[in-house]
Design an enzyme around this catalytic site. Structure first.
Site, PDB file in Angstrom:
ATOM      1  N   LYS A  50       0.840  -1.208   0.000  1.00 56.18           N
ATOM      2  CA  LYS A  50       0.000   0.000   0.000  1.00 56.18           C
ATOM      3  C   LYS A  50       0.876   1.259   0.000  1.00 56.18           C
ATOM      4  CE  LYS A  50      -3.865  -2.315   2.247  1.00 56.18           C
ATOM      5  NZ  LYS A  50      -4.579  -2.644   3.499  1.00 56.18           N
ATOM      6  N   GLN A  94      -4.315  -1.138   9.772  1.00 58.55           N
ATOM      7  CA  GLN A  94      -4.277  -2.468   9.150  1.00 58.55           C
ATOM      8  C   GLN A  94      -4.867  -3.530  10.084  1.00 58.55           C
ATOM      9  OE1 GLN A  94      -3.227  -3.203   5.924  1.00 58.55           O
ATOM     10  NE2 GLN A  94      -4.004  -5.243   6.379  1.00 58.55           N
ATOM     11  N   ASP A 120     -11.033   3.389   4.363  1.00 56.22           N
ATOM     12  CA  ASP A 120     -11.456   1.991   4.305  1.00 56.22           C
ATOM     13  C   ASP A 120     -12.979   1.888   4.189  1.00 56.22           C
ATOM     14  OD1 ASP A 120      -9.452   0.084   4.226  1.00 56.22           O
ATOM     15  OD2 ASP A 120      -9.024   0.233   6.375  1.00 56.22           O
TER      16      ASP A 120
END
Ligand code: NAP
Length: 305
Positions: A50, A94, A120
């Site tokens: 990422k 994460q 997200d």
């Protein structure tokens, strides 16, 4: 075979001029703050990928690392700092968090991320906006699935779609996105009866259950589109030998590494499906492309630029 890498590259190429234009207008690039707690090797790989993708796309992406022993309060303090910083438009914590943080930690952390930085798309405010079909920030994996369907000219309006899996991060948002595009949806889960028969009625099957090669030929109507969201690390030799023939590239990869990433869809489905996303190289690359897209969207929405 639908090519997730090619579609992800196309999305990235489209983002590049938009990121440059934002950077010129705002005097800074869109910023993404990633938080990684502990040393889960898979998470470390995802985070590296990422960070690299964000950097390549012209975004500012920084990593905050916390040890596996960090407390939930320490993590919430980091999130609070990122919420307040003007340099960051997007925040990503994460998953999974270390088990020692407690069962409810993930929920508390997702709730703590400011909804306008929630790239997200997990915050209840953004989920509510998704339900009402007016979301700016939508979970990356299901929105990546929509991109690959639409860019592959797979008709969604009027289609019968079966989503296998009802998680907050994949199954539920996936079903809503398909519904908003006028598909008729059935959401299946571990208590669903007659799952193969239900699935075999669908024009589009999205497998997001986390069970290697679960979706076999009998789940798929000939010609249907099958999207394989599953990422399952398989170390069981017998299973790999059942799924992939001797001498195939996948078997060779297993021999080299001692493990193999396998989707939720059985390889035999390629014989009946009209279109199928591979694992790897299907939905995975799209998830990251959508994260970049969400970060730019958050930057624009936050700054009005
Ligand atoms: P999850 O939270 O574990 O949810 C799994 C869902 O599948 C649950 O709703 C569960 O039903 C259902 N399920 C489990 N076993 C089943 C069975 N035998 N029959 C029918 N339904 C069953 O998983 P997730 O986070 O949604 O992830 C799903 C998969 O996608 C995993 O392999 C994950 O690694 C992968 N994933 C990939 C990406 C990507 O970028 N490609 C991103 C996220 C996730 P219940 O609700 O009844 O328990």
């Amino acid at each position: 075979m639908l090519d997730g890498v090619a579609v992800a590259n196309q999305i990235r190429a489209e983002l590049a001029p938009a990121v440059s234009a934002f950077t010129a207008r705002a005097g800074r690039p869109p910023g993404l703050g990633i938080v990684l707690v502990g040393d889960n090797p898979a998470s470390a790989v995802y985070v590296r990928s990422k960070l690299k993708s964000a950097g390549d796309a012209g975004l500012r992406a920084d990593l905050e690392r916390l040890p596996a022993t960090a407390s939930l309060d320490e993590l919430l303090t980091v999130v609070d700092h990122l919420n307040r910083s003007d340099a960051y438009d997007g925040i990503l914590v994460q998953s999974p968090l270390p088990a020692a943080m407690g069962d409810d930690a993930e929920r508390q952390v997702f709730d703590a991320v400011s909804p306008d930085k929630d790239v997200d798309g997990f915050h209840a405010v953004n989920v509510g906006h998704l339900v009402q079909n007016r979301a700016t920030l939508v979970a990356c994996t299901p929105s990546g699935v929509i991109e690959i369907l639409e860019r592959s000219q797979i008709p969604i309006a009027g289609a019968r779609a079966v989503v296998i899996g009802r998680s907050d991060i994949v199954g539920k948002p996936m079903a809503l996105l398909l519904l908003h595009r006028h598909a008729t949806i059935t959401i299946c889960h571990s208590r669903t009866k007659n799952l193969p028969q239900l699935s075999a009625e669908a024009d589009i099957v999205v497998a997001a259950l986390g069970r290697p090669a679960f979706v076999t030929r009998e789940f798929v109507k000939p010609g249907a589109t099958v999207i394989d969201v599953g990422i399952n690390e398989v170390t069981d030799r017998a299973m790999v030998e059942r799924l992939f023939s001797a001498g195939s590239k996948r078997r060779e990869a297993f021999e080299r590494r001692g493990s193999l990433v396998v989707g939720d869809v059985h390889p035999e489905v390629a014989d009946v499906a009209g279109a199928l996303t591979p694992v790897p190289g299907g939905v995975g690359p799209l998830t990251i492309a959508m994260l970049l897209k969400n970060t730019l969207a958050a930057a624009r929405a936050r700054t009005g630029m």
